[in-house]
Write an enzyme that holds these catalytic residues in place. Structure first.
Site, PDB file in Angstrom:
ATOM      1  N   ARG A 161     -42.109 -19.820   0.476  1.00  0.00           N
ATOM      2  CA  ARG A 161     -41.326 -19.743  -0.512  1.00  0.00           C
ATOM      3  C   ARG A 161     -41.145 -21.063  -1.111  1.00  0.00           C
ATOM      4  O   ARG A 161     -41.277 -22.040  -0.340  1.00  0.00           O
ATOM      5  CB  ARG A 161     -39.924 -19.136  -0.126  1.00  0.00           C
ATOM      6  CG  ARG A 161     -40.009 -17.833   0.164  1.00  0.00           C
ATOM      7  CD  ARG A 161     -38.791 -17.023   1.064  1.00  0.00           C
ATOM      8  NE  ARG A 161     -37.908 -16.983  -0.005  1.00  0.00           N
ATOM      9  CZ  ARG A 161     -36.562 -16.628   0.204  1.00  0.00           C
ATOM     10  NH1 ARG A 161     -36.412 -16.364   1.561  1.00  0.00           N
ATOM     11  NH2 ARG A 161     -35.559 -16.277  -0.785  1.00  0.00           N
ATOM     12  N   GLN A 193     -28.398 -20.312  -4.055  1.00  0.00           N
ATOM     13  CA  GLN A 193     -28.703 -21.283  -3.010  1.00  0.00           C
ATOM     14  C   GLN A 193     -28.924 -22.555  -3.475  1.00  0.00           C
ATOM     15  O   GLN A 193     -28.498 -23.581  -2.958  1.00  0.00           O
ATOM     16  CB  GLN A 193     -30.123 -20.949  -2.553  1.00  0.00           C
ATOM     17  CG  GLN A 193     -29.763 -19.526  -1.566  1.00  0.00           C
ATOM     18  CD  GLN A 193     -31.347 -18.868  -1.061  1.00  0.00           C
ATOM     19  OE1 GLN A 193     -32.302 -19.302  -1.309  1.00  0.00           O
ATOM     20  NE2 GLN A 193     -31.057 -17.776  -0.072  1.00  0.00           N
ATOM     21  N   ASP A 242     -29.916  -8.879  -4.316  1.00  0.00           N
ATOM     22  CA  ASP A 242     -30.483  -8.451  -3.021  1.00  0.00           C
ATOM     23  C   ASP A 242     -30.518  -6.976  -3.133  1.00  0.00           C
ATOM     24  O   ASP A 242     -30.896  -6.317  -1.983  1.00  0.00           O
ATOM     25  CB  ASP A 242     -29.827  -9.029  -1.942  1.00  0.00           C
ATOM     26  CG  ASP A 242     -30.011 -10.528  -1.850  1.00  0.00           C
ATOM     27  OD1 ASP A 242     -31.109 -11.089  -2.278  1.00  0.00           O
ATOM     28  OD2 ASP A 242     -29.322 -11.368  -1.087  1.00  0.00           O
TER      29      ASP A 242
HETATM   30  C1  S3P Z   1     -27.866 -16.228  -1.331  1.00  0.00           C
HETATM   31  C2  S3P Z   1     -28.487 -16.283  -2.617  1.00  0.00           C
HETATM   32  C3  S3P Z   1     -29.410 -15.326  -3.144  1.00  0.00           C
HETATM   33  C4  S3P Z   1     -29.708 -14.264  -2.207  1.00  0.00           C
HETATM   34  C5  S3P Z   1     -29.786 -14.716  -0.971  1.00  0.00           C
HETATM   35  C6  S3P Z   1     -28.513 -15.295  -0.362  1.00  0.00           C
HETATM   36  C7  S3P Z   1     -27.027 -17.113  -0.935  1.00  0.00           C
HETATM   37  O1  S3P Z   1     -30.751 -16.015  -3.360  1.00  0.00           O
HETATM   38  O2  S3P Z   1     -30.980 -13.638  -2.728  1.00  0.00           O
HETATM   39  O3  S3P Z   1     -29.987 -13.383  -0.180  1.00  0.00           O
HETATM   40  O4  S3P Z   1     -26.139 -16.700   0.004  1.00  0.00           O
HETATM   41  O5  S3P Z   1     -26.612 -18.230  -1.593  1.00  0.00           O
HETATM   42  P1  S3P Z   1     -31.118 -17.084  -4.745  1.00  0.00           P
HETATM   43  O6  S3P Z   1     -30.273 -18.402  -4.425  1.00  0.00           O
HETATM   44  O7  S3P Z   1     -32.378 -17.559  -4.200  1.00  0.00           O
HETATM   45  O8  S3P Z   1     -30.912 -16.106  -5.781  1.00  0.00           O
END
Ligand code: S3P
Length: 440
Positions: free
Chosen positions: A125, A172, A322
Site C-alpha cells: 500500500r 487516515q 469499507d
Molecule cells: C480508517 C479510514 C479509512 C478506512 C479504514 C479505517 C480510519 O481508510 O478504509 O478502514 O480509521 O481512519 P482511508 O483513510 O484510507 O480512507
C-alpha cells in the site's frame, strides 16, 4: 482442513439480538491518544483484534506501559511526545493501514530513526499519502522502495505547523496530520475532503485546541499544540463496518429480523445505511444517544424481498468506504442495474476491493462492467447458484472473507472459502455470531 470454511446451505430464518465487535477506528485512536495523555486512561470494550493488538504492541515498544484486564485495558500515558526507546527500533503495523499511517504522525519529533514494517498486504500500500505531509512538517523518510513499507522515519526538533489540503477523503491521512499537529509549533490548518471524523471528536472531547468550519464538500480544521492531554476513559461502541455484514445478511435472508445493539452511527460512517435504504432495505435506528460526541444506537433490520438497483451518489462514498463489497452483494440481488462510481480508493485497501467485488460477483454468475474506478452491477433477484465457488489468494482481506461468507449464506451454491483467520484483524467473533443465528 483448517482455516478453510465450506458452506453448502443457506441460513435459516431467525429473530435475534446481537452485539458486534467494537469499533476499530475508535479503538486504534483511543490507544494512540491515551499514549500521549498524562496518567492512566482506561477503555472498556476495546476491540481485541489483531490490528488493535498491533497498536498496543507498538506503543509498548515506544515505552508506554499497558495493562490488559478481563473487562478493560489501561494505558499509562507519558504525555505528548513522551515515547522512550532506544536506537534501531522496529515497529510492526502488521495489516493495519490506520495504525501505520497514524503512528507516523506521532513520531515526527523522533531523535532516532524508527523503522516501520507491515505484512504482505500493507507492504503493497501507498505511504506517500502520509509521508508527503509529514515531510512538510520537517520529518525525513528512508525507503528501499519509495513510498512503500518498510520505511524509516527520522523526526526533527524543529517541527512547525503546516497548511495541508487532503483531497482523497482519507481519514487516515487527515488523522496522521492531526496527530503530527500535536507536536508542532504554531497552527496546523487542514482543508479536508469529508471523511470519518472520530479524530476531530476525540480532540474536542480532550479539549485539544481545535477549530472546525464546514462547507458541503470540505472541512477546515485548525489545530494548535495543546499544553497537555488529560488521561481519559472510553467505552468503545460497536463497529458499523462489522454490523454492515449482518445488516446485509438479514436483508437477504428469508423472513428474518435482527437487532444489533450499541453501534456507533456517527453520520460520517452511516453511508451504508443510507445506500441500503435507498435500495429498499428495512433498517431503523432505535434509542439514538450521544456518547462523548459520537452517536450510538441500536439497529433493527428486517428481511426485504423487494430490492431495487441504485445509481449511488458519489457523495456517499467516504461514509461507506469499507462497506462497498457487501453493498455490491445487495446490488447483485436487486432488480435493475446498479452503478457505483468515483471509487478509485477502493482498490487501495487491504486488497484491490473493487476488482475483488467484480470477481466474486462474476463467479456467482452476475454480470458486471468494471473500470478503474467504477462498477456496474446487473442485478438478478432470482439468482440461483448451483456450482462450487472457491475464494482464495485475496491477500487475506478480512472484508473479502466476510462478504463471501454472507454471499454463500444467502445466495446458495457450494462455497469453499480460504483464510478464515483473516477475520481476526477486525471482527474475531464473526463466525461465532453466524453459528448462533443458525441455531434455534
Ligand atoms: C480508517 C479510514 C479509512 C478506512 C479504514 C479505517 C480510519 O481508510 O478504509 O478502514 O480509521 O481512519 P482511508 O483513510 O484510507 O480512507
Amino acid at each position: 482442513m483448517k482455516n478453510i470454511i465450506f458452506i453448502k446451505k443457506k441460513i435459516q430464518s431467525y429473530n435475534k439480538k446481537i452485539n458486534v465487535s467494537a469499533d476499530k477506528s475508535l479503538s486504534i485512536r483511543w490507544v494512540l491518544l491515551a499514549s500521549q495523555a498524562e496518567g492512566i486512561s482506561r477503555a472498556y470494550n476495546l476491540l481485541m483484534s489483531e490490528d488493535v493488538i498491533a497498536t498496543l504492541e507498538t506503543i509498548k515498544k515506544l515505552g508506554i506501559k499497558v495493562k490488559i484486564y478481563k473487562n478493560y485495558c489501561e494505558i499509562f500515558g507519558n504525555g505528548i511526545g513522551g515515547f522512550k526507546y532506544k536506537n534501531n527500533l522496529v515497529i510492526n503495523a502488521e495489516n493495519s493501514g490506520t495504525l501505520g499511517r497514524l503512528v507516523l504522525g506521532l513520531l515526527i519529533r523522533s531523535p532516532h530513526k524508527i523503522k516501520l514494517i507491515g505484512d504482505k498486504s500493507l507492504s503493497k500500500r501507498d505511504f506517500s499519502r502520509v509521508t508527503n505531509p509529514l515531510e512538510k512538517f520537517g520529518a525525513k523518510f528512508y525507503y528501499k522502495i519509495k513510498n512503500k513499507l518498510p520505511l524509516s522515519i527520522l523526526g526533527s526538533e524543529n517541527i512547525k505547523g503546516i497548511n495541508y489540503f487532503e483531497d482523497k477523503g482519507s481519514a487516515q491521512v487527515k488523522s496522521s496530520v492531526m496527530f503530527a499537529a500535536l507536536n508542532a509549533s504554531g497552527t496546523t490548518s487542514i482543508r479536508a475532503k469529508k471523511s470519518r471524523n472520530h479524530s476531530e471528536l476525540l480532540f474536542k472531547y480532550l479539549k485539544i485546541p481545535i477549530r472546525i468550519s464546514k462547507t458541503k464538500k470540505y472541512d477546515f480544521i485548525d489545530i494548535k499544540k495543546p499544553k497537555k492531554i488529560k488521561a481519559f476513559n472510553y467505552k468503545i461502541p460497536g463497529d458499523i463496518s462489522s454490523a454492515a455484514f449482518f445488516m446485509v445478511l438479514t436483508t437477504l435472508a428469508n423472513n428474518s429480523k435482527l437487532l444489533i445493539r450499541n453501534v456507533n452511527v456517527n453520520p460520517s460512517r452511516t453511508g451504508v445505511i443510507k445506500i441500503l435504504k435507498k435500495m429498499g432495505a428495512k433498517i431503523e435506528l432505535e434509542k439514538l444517544r450521544n456518547y462523548k460526541g459520537e452517536q450510538v444506537s441500536d439497529i433493527l433490520i428486517k428481511s426485504s424481498n423487494n430490492l431495487k438497483a441504485i445509481n449511488c451518489p458519489s457523495k456517499l462514498n467516504t461514509s461507506a468506504i469499507d462497506e462497498f463489497l457487501i453493498i455490491f452483494l445487495v446490488a447483485a440481488k436487486a432488480k435493475g442495474i446498479s452503478h457505483f462510481k468515483d471509487l478509485s480508493e477502493l482498490n487501495k485497501k487491504e486488497s484491490p476491493r473493487l476488482d475483488w467485488g467484480a470477481k466474486i460477483l462474476n463467479m456467482m454468475g452476475i454480470k458486471t462492467k468494471l473500470t478503474k474506478d467504477s462498477i456496474k452491477i446487473y442485478g438478478n433477484p432470482n439468482l440461483k447458484i448451483k456450482k462450487l465457488i472457491t475464494i482464495k489468494n485475496y491477500l487475506k482481506d478480512h472484508r473479502v472473507f466476510m462478504m463471501s461468507t454472507i454471499a454463500a449464506l444467502t445466495c446458495g451454491g457450494e462455497w469453499k472459502i480460504y483464510d478464515q483467520d483473516s477475520i481476526n484483524t477486525s471482527f474475531p467473533s464473526f463466525l461465532k455470531i453466524i453459528k448462533n443465528l443458525n441455531e434455534n
